[in-house]
Design a protein around this motif. Sequence first.
Motif, short mmCIF file in Angstrom:
data_model
loop_
_atom_site.label_atom_id
_atom_site.label_comp_id
_atom_site.label_asym_id
_atom_site.label_seq_id
_atom_site.Cartn_x
_atom_site.Cartn_y
_atom_site.Cartn_z
N HIS A 1 -22.58 11.67 -21.87
CA HIS A 1 -23.06 13.07 -21.89
C HIS A 1 -22.17 14.23 -22.38
N HIS A 2 -20.72 13.67 -22.10
CA HIS A 2 -19.75 14.55 -22.80
C HIS A 2 -18.99 14.21 -24.08
N ASP B 1 -21.15 16.69 -12.98
CA ASP B 1 -22.09 17.35 -13.94
C ASP B 1 -23.43 17.03 -13.60
N ARG B 2 -24.20 18.09 -13.12
CA ARG B 2 -25.79 17.61 -12.86
C ARG B 2 -26.48 17.21 -13.94
N GLN B 3 -26.28 17.99 -15.12
CA GLN B 3 -26.88 17.65 -16.32
C GLN B 3 -26.67 16.23 -17.04
N GLY B 4 -25.27 16.04 -16.74
CA GLY B 4 -24.79 14.50 -17.20
C GLY B 4 -25.32 13.58 -16.37
N TRP B 5 -25.55 13.77 -15.10
CA TRP B 5 -26.38 12.79 -14.21
C TRP B 5 -27.75 12.80 -14.57
N HIS C 1 -14.18 16.23 -12.93
CA HIS C 1 -15.30 17.27 -13.15
C HIS C 1 -16.53 16.72 -13.71
N VAL C 2 -16.36 15.83 -14.86
CA VAL C 2 -17.27 15.39 -15.69
C VAL C 2 -18.31 14.70 -14.93
N VAL D 1 -23.01 9.21 -17.71
CA VAL D 1 -22.56 10.58 -17.43
C VAL D 1 -21.44 10.91 -18.44
#
Length: 666
Positions: A454-455, A6-10, A2-3, A451
């Motif tokens: 980002h997490h 993630d739209r924000q991650g991309w 699911h990571v 990506v």
Amino acid sequence: MHVLLDRQGWMFSIKTYLASITALYIGLAGNLSRPYWAMATVYIVSQPLLGPTRAKGVYRILGTLLAGAATLLMLPHLVETPLLLSAAMSLWLAGCLFMALLNRGPRGYAFLLAGYTTAFIGFPAVTSPELIFDTVVARSEEIILGTVVAVLFAALVFPASVRPMLTGRIGNWMGDAAHWCRQILEGGRAHAPRNRLAADLVQFEALIEFLRRDDPRHAGAAVSMQQLRERMLLLLPVLSSIADRLGALRRHGDGLPDGLESLVEDIRQWLEAPTESPTHDQLRARISALKPQVDGDLQHLQLASLLLRLEELVDLWADCRALHQAIEQGSAPQDASHYRINTGSVAESRHVDYGMALFSALSAGIALMSYCVLWIGLGWEGGGNGAMMAAVAAAFFAAQDDPAPSMMSFLVWAVVASVVAGIYLFGIFPAVHDFGLLVLLLAVVFLPLGVLLHHPKTMLFALPLTVNLVALLSVQNTYSANIQSFVNSAVAMFIGIGFAVVMTRLFRSVGAEWTARRLVRQGWTTLAEAAEGRGQQDRERFAARMLDLLGLLAPRLAATPEGSDIASVDMLTEARVGLNILQLRRARLELPERSREAVERILAEIAAHYRRQAAARRPLPGDEALRGRLDASLSRVGGVAACKARDEALMGLVGLRFALFPDAEG
């Protein structure tokens, strides 16, 4: 999986990749000797939010300049004596790391960078020391280029403000605090909300720094955040004290006195619905109306103490609400003056463990020096890469209780990076003849890695994988990959990191329980010093120091084995003991001589009790003789003529009595 969806991650990954490619292109166009350092710096500096990126960028530039100056001082004078140069580099790493560990906020990053960047600049330059000035300038240019590009992209390309994240975090903190307040007023004693709140408050200062870097217009909100942190710190012991007083009155009396039960219920409702009746002023008036005459009667003292803490609760919570509203509006506080705090003293009261910081720093220095001795003894020409990586691995995880597992993970992902780099260098790059194709081919790997960066959870392995991959690819204007040189560098890197892991396991690894015991002993020593009249005597400053300890302790206590005696220690109760000690020390000076001497004997016995606990390294039961002295002093001081000092002394004595002996009958 699911990571990776993630739209924000991309969005973060694409922005960071474009910044890194821009830095690489400028470095190649400017004919810098190692343009890939600029690319790696972009990935090191870039954070999902603008404020942390700016803060990290500023401190990275400062650390780089400091490292360059240190290299210029050490290397030309010591290059002919490799062992002395290695010792100087190791001592520099240890010294910088010591300063970094003392500064838990973003400023510590500058010292961390200064420590291991010296190894990055200095060790590869030992074969050509006459060019050291040019080397330092080139490395500084590459790092500063990457930093500036990262910050510019973060600020100009879809900037992500820290404000929404902070608003959510503070809303959660306020929710935790309100939930715990309601639990206590209803008779519960759950520890989870307060431990979570204490641990979060430890991170508050870093978030305030990020907010200041985010946007100059948020300066007012940063002031509000600082004041909110100070009030939330004092809210914890106040709530703990209310829980004990309510419990004691409900257990040992005939229930709560007339009017108190309805007051407690109204305060609970006020916490849930602030816009409805009763108001803050009405609650204060009702609390004042219920206050009994302060004398030596234990029931009266318990009630007076409870009402005093309820008064503090409504004042603190009213201020917290006003400050929360100011933060949401991005402004300075308009009305947060119900509870007066000495702001300057609270800001300087973080716990600093000089011994543990020195131990961790020296361990990193020893790991680097040990590798250098091996490198020099073998006469290994390509071993400098291992020294660089040993310095990074030893320094980067030094703040952890047991860095070895994280360092092993670092080693594993360095191996993965070398495999991917080998495929690119010898299987793909020979067919690449223009920059555009290079950008497309690198995007296949670096976009998914961005990506993961980002997490927070995946960032722990994605960052070393990304940075090591950039370093091993060594993209330059001309293709000059040599398999022997590549294997030599990769093996040196593995040995350097592996050596740091081994030395850390031998000298440094400790468990969460070991660190928890050390923190608890620090708290007990602080209490003994307060009772003896030494150490921090300001109430707000002392509370902030003890609650900072609680915030550091909470996650470690959660990781201690079941049945450990240290898990039974409640640092919040200890903080209350300290606050009552300070109140008693202040009030005793205006008591009659016999009462003052009795209070001073009690303080001496309390100091001795905490000294014994610190020496035994475990909690010890309170001395029954001390309980007897406390009860006797309550009666003696209760007979003194009414005055402010007498009332404060009685509040301090009853607070100590029920904090140290909560289950004993009056």
